[in-house]
Structure formats: structure tokens, C-alpha cells
Scaffold this active site. Structure first.
Site, PDB file in Angstrom:
ATOM      1  N   ASN A 195       0.857  -1.183   0.000  1.00  0.00           N
ATOM      2  CA  ASN A 195       0.000   0.000   0.000  1.00  0.00           C
ATOM      3  C   ASN A 195       0.895   1.236   0.000  1.00  0.00           C
ATOM      4  OD1 ASN A 195      -1.489   2.330   1.274  1.00  0.00           O
ATOM      5  ND2 ASN A 195      -3.170   0.862   1.087  1.00  0.00           N
TER       6      ASN A 195
ATOM      7  N   ALA B 258      -5.026  -0.471  -2.807  1.00  0.00           N
ATOM      8  CA  ALA B 258      -5.489   0.900  -2.550  1.00  0.00           C
ATOM      9  C   ALA B 258      -6.634   0.796  -1.559  1.00  0.00           C
ATOM     10  CB  ALA B 258      -5.954   1.569  -3.835  1.00  0.00           C
ATOM     11  N   GLU B 259      -6.523   1.488  -0.417  1.00  0.00           N
ATOM     12  CA  GLU B 259      -7.445   1.234   0.687  1.00  0.00           C
ATOM     13  C   GLU B 259      -8.887   1.601   0.369  1.00  0.00           C
ATOM     14  OE1 GLU B 259      -4.937   3.347   0.755  1.00  0.00           O
ATOM     15  OE2 GLU B 259      -5.404   5.217   1.834  1.00  0.00           O
ATOM     16  N   ASN B 260      -9.082   2.435  -0.640  1.00  0.00           N
ATOM     17  CA  ASN B 260     -10.467   2.779  -0.994  1.00  0.00           C
ATOM     18  C   ASN B 260     -11.176   1.637  -1.717  1.00  0.00           C
ATOM     19  OD1 ASN B 260      -8.587   3.533  -3.152  1.00  0.00           O
ATOM     20  ND2 ASN B 260     -10.441   4.086  -4.263  1.00  0.00           N
TER      21      ASN B 260
ATOM     22  N   SER C  12     -11.364  -4.100   2.730  1.00  0.00           N
ATOM     23  CA  SER C  12     -10.052  -3.512   2.470  1.00  0.00           C
ATOM     24  C   SER C  12      -9.256  -3.369   3.764  1.00  0.00           C
ATOM     25  CB  SER C  12     -10.237  -2.145   1.813  1.00  0.00           C
ATOM     26  OG  SER C  12      -9.006  -1.533   1.572  1.00  0.00           O
TER      27      SER C  12
END
Lengths: 226, 220
Positions: free
Chosen positions: B25, B48-50, B91
Site C-alpha cells: 500500500n 489501494a485502501e479505498n 479492504s
């Protein structure tokens, strides 16, 4: 079965002082038209639970306020519970300068789980995130516990009067499918509010979304707006 | 080195810490340059944390749909073949659950105890922690990649003065001056940019550096 109605009718459901969740991540996956329409109603003193404050005018993909940013620009929010508000300078302005907006920051993974906990009937979330930080002082932090030698914070469940959900396709039974990265907070928020309002890009016939592709189930949805 | 060269120089050194197959990340800014410098044969999966596992690296995609696929900065993004889109709870489950091998992010301050501050300047600025607090406690390897000083002032301190993002979480600090590892005894300078002397690095660092007996050059 959800009711199918217009955005202009549905925005009238939201009253002064209500707590609303808005799905989306910097507007991606937010109910964009609903947010804009809600900003025209003048409803005020809302508590807003969302990942962020959206893009302000001039910064997002439409050039206009994007997602929740409509409501912030229009001073309709008295308290925002979010994970990141640095992209929308209107929030800092209303918090620091005008002192009209209370800001409560929660780690992103914790906020997702706190919403999920409410919607899934759990009394809270034990997470290592935030240990040793200001999160311990948050009104949403209910204490600290040590389990197997590791410290965890107990974070409260989060509930709203309304969850405002953006999705790509909704079928006529209210089942939702999310394209790309639009599912984000929508999935958990649709479980954690008294009334769930979905704004899809497109309404399709039952069967057009395969049962295994349904991410928000029609049984959770109260209104589908167009 | 000018500013733009510094960022590339740091990103290139960070890239050497990643292994083939790692799920990584990247924070906003400098860290997004890291994939451009991966050694030959090293392929990583970007998380990607979204909501993406297998996110396209910056500059390696043609944005097609700015409304439906974005990165963690909200900018149009893409996905690689074999990638998947996930919701926020999933996530961060991957992140906290230890399924992300490494996170690379910048900092306002980092200290010799491996604590990092990068989300709020009380009374001045409160952008928020976003996903950083979760990433710092969940990722197996935490690398802070940043310029060594801010306007000449040290950012690598004995103890952070700003509110923490997380405590005792950083494993490694990589700047244009050197590579430091967080150890039980303090910060160990393990590599140095030959443009600088050890004395210069120490002078730019508030924390007292332990100089590795095997101090190497940052440049191959």
C-alpha cells in the site's frame, strides 16, 4: 420491496437535526444527484457520517461540489464524523474560523467496522488501530483492553437515521451492484440506518444482476431514487 | 539534487526493499513513485485502501472512467488484470489482518522509538488520519519515505511533538541522506548517501544515530 420515487420527493424525508451517512470515497460511489438536491432543500443541523467531505467546487471531476461537499458548502452540517477532511478546505474553515462545524476524526478501518458493527448487531469493535493516539480520547472510544498481550481499543457502533447510498445498478427488487471502486462505505452503511435510500446510475430488471453479484440486498433498501 | 530528483532518489531506494509478489500500500505523493523503480523481476500488487487489490500504478493506466474507478487520492485510476474491487470493511480487514506486506508513507515527524506523526497539527491543520493508523498497525513492514528535513528543521526526532499516528510501528526510514532502521537501542544508520558525511546526517537529525559498523553507500 423498496419504494421507487424521485430524488425531489425523497430529499423531503430528511429533517433538521437528522444523522445521515453518505457512502462514497471522495465522491466516488456517493449518491451525487441526491447530495446536490439535498443541498437545495435548506435542511440544516445535520450530523454527517462519511469517509471524507468530498471534493469542493473546482477540485473534483465535475468542477462543481462533489458528493457530500454540497452540504458542507451550504452550511447544512453541524457535525461531521469522518476519516479525512483535508481535501475539502471548507471543513477546516467552518471548524477553525467560523466555529460552526464540529469535526470528529476516526481511523478509516475503524469507522468502516463501527458502522458494520451497528448493522450486524454487534456491541462494538476491538481494534489495535489508534492505540496510543488521540483516538483514545474520542467519544467513540469506549475503553482499552489487552487480549493475548496486545492492546485494543473498544470502538462504539455507529448508527444513522438515513444511509444515502450510490450504486451503479439497482434492480426492481432493490438489489444493488457496484462498479469499480464505488462499493467502499456503501456496503456497510446500507446495513446501519433506519432508512436506506439508494441512488443508482441505472435501474434494471430483476435478473439482470446475478444473485451472486448482489452486494446490497433489496431487503435492506427502503427507497430507490432516480 | 533538486526537489524532483530527491523524490525519485528516495523512491528508487525504497523500491529495493520490496519483494516479488508483495502486496503493497502506497501513501499519497512520493510513495506513488516507487513502482517506477522496482528492480527487474520484482512485481508487486498494489492495494489501494479505498477498494482495489491490484491497482494500476500511477502513470501505468489510461483513465477511462473517472466516476467509478479512483485511487486513494480520489483521482481516476485503473486495475490490472487479475485485480479485484473490494469494499472498505474488506479492504481494512486485509490491512489490519496482516495481509499487506508493506506500506510506504510520508511523515511530518518520526522518532527513534519508531512512532510517526502525520495527521494533525493541532490548531493549524487537521487533514485526518484516513487509513494511515490502520496501515501502520497492520502492515508487516512500515517504511517512512520522506525528505530528511523540513525547511532545514529536523523531522527525525528523539520523540515526536505532534500527535501520533501510531506508536512503535515504523521499521525503516529512507531519506535523501540515508537509510535508518528502528532498533531496540534507537535509530541505526545503515546506509548513507555518499554526497553527505555522517556528521552532516547527524546534524540534520535530532535523534542520536547509531552508526552501523557495516555502514554502506545508498548508491550501488
Amino acid at each position: 420491496m423498496p419504494k421507487f420515487t424521485t430524488i425531489d420527493e425523497a430529499v423531503k424525508l430528511i429533517k433538521d437535526g437528522d444523522t445521515i451517512m453518505i457512502g462514497g470515497f471522495l465522491g466516488c460511489g456517493s449518491p451525487l444527484k441526491f447530495c446536490e438536491a439535498l443541498s437545495k432543500t435548506g435542511v440544516k443541523d445535520l450530523t454527517l457520517i462519511c469517509n471524507d467531505g468530498g471534493f469542493p467546487e473546482g477540485a473534483g471531476p465535475t468542477g462543481q461540489n462533489y458528493g457530500a461537499a454540497w452540504l458542507i458548502a451550504n452550511h447544512q452540517i453541524k457535525k461531521i464524523v469522518a476519516t479525512h477532511v483535508g481535501i475539502n478546505p471548507n471543513i477546516a474553515k467552518q471548524n477553525f474560523d467560523e466555529k460552526t462545524l464540529e469535526v470528529c476524526l476516526i481511523p478509516q478501518g475503524s469507522l468502516a467496522e463501527m458502522i458494520r458493527a451497528d448493522g450486524n448487531g454487534l456491541g462494538g469493535v476491538l481494534t489495535p488501530t489508534g492505540v496510543g493516539t488521540l483516538v483514545e480520547d474520542s467519544p467513540y472510544c469506549l475503553g482499552k483492553q489487552t487480549i493475548n498481550g496486545r492492546d485494543y481499543l473498544l470502538m462504539a457502533p455507529v448508527h444513522a437515521d438515513f444511509a444515502l447510498i450510490g450504486c451503479t445498478k439497482t434492480d426492481k427488487a432493490g438489489n444493488c451492484w457496484y462498479g469499480g471502486t464505488t462499493s467502499n462505505f456503501n456496503i456497510v452503511m446500507a446495513t446501519a440506518a433506519d432508512t436506506v435510500i439508494v441512488e443508482p446510475d441505472e435501474i434494471v430488471e430483476v435478473g439482470e444482476i446475478a444473485p451472486e453479484d448482489v452486494r446490497t440486498f433489496g431487503m435492506l433498501v427502503d427507497y430507490v431514487v432516480k | 539534487m533538486d526537489k524532483s530528483e530527491i523524490k525519485g532518489f528516495i523512491a528508487k531506494r525504497v523500491a529495493k526493499e520490496l519483494h516479488d509478489g508483495d502486496v503493497v500500500n502506497l501513501g499519497i505523493g512520493l510513495p506513488t513513485l516507487v513502482p517506477n523503480y522496482l528492480p527487474e523481476g520484482v512485481h508487486v500488487t498494489l492495494q489501494a485502501e479505498n477498494g482495489t487489490v491490484g491497482a494500476a500504478a500511477a502513470g501505468q493506466y489510461q483513465p477511462e472512467d473517472k466516476f467509478h474507478i479512483v485511487n486513494a487520492g480520489g483521482q481516476p485510476s485503473g486495475i490490472i488484470p487479475g485485480g479485484s474491487f473490494i469494499d472498505s470493511a474488506t479492504s481494512f480487514g486485509l490491512i489490519r489482518g496482516g495481509h499487506v506486506a508493506a506500506t510506504i508513507l510520508g511523515g511530518l515527524e518520526v522518532d527513534q522509538e519508531g512512532s510517526l506523526s502525520n495527521w494533525i497539527i493541532p490548531g493549524k491543520m487537521m487533514p485526518g488520519m484516513g487509513g494511515a493508523m490502520d496501515l501502520l498497525v497492520g502492515a508487516k513492514l512500515v517504511i517512512v519515505a520522506m525528505e530528511h528535513t523540513a525547511k532545514g528543521n529536523p523531522k527525525i526526532l528523539k520523540k515526536c511533538t505532534l500527535p501520533y499516528t501510531a506508536v512503535n510501528c515504523v521499521h525503516m526510514i529512507i531519506t535523501e541522506m540515508g537509510v535508518m532502521k528502528v532498533t531496540d537501542k534507537g535509530l541505526e544508520l545503515v546506509e548513507i548517501n555518499p554526497e553527505f558525511t555522517v556528521e552532516q546526517v547527524q546534524a540534520a537529525t535530532e535523534a542520536e544515530l547509531i552508526i552501523s559498523p557495516n555502514l554502506k553507500s545508498m548508491i550501488d
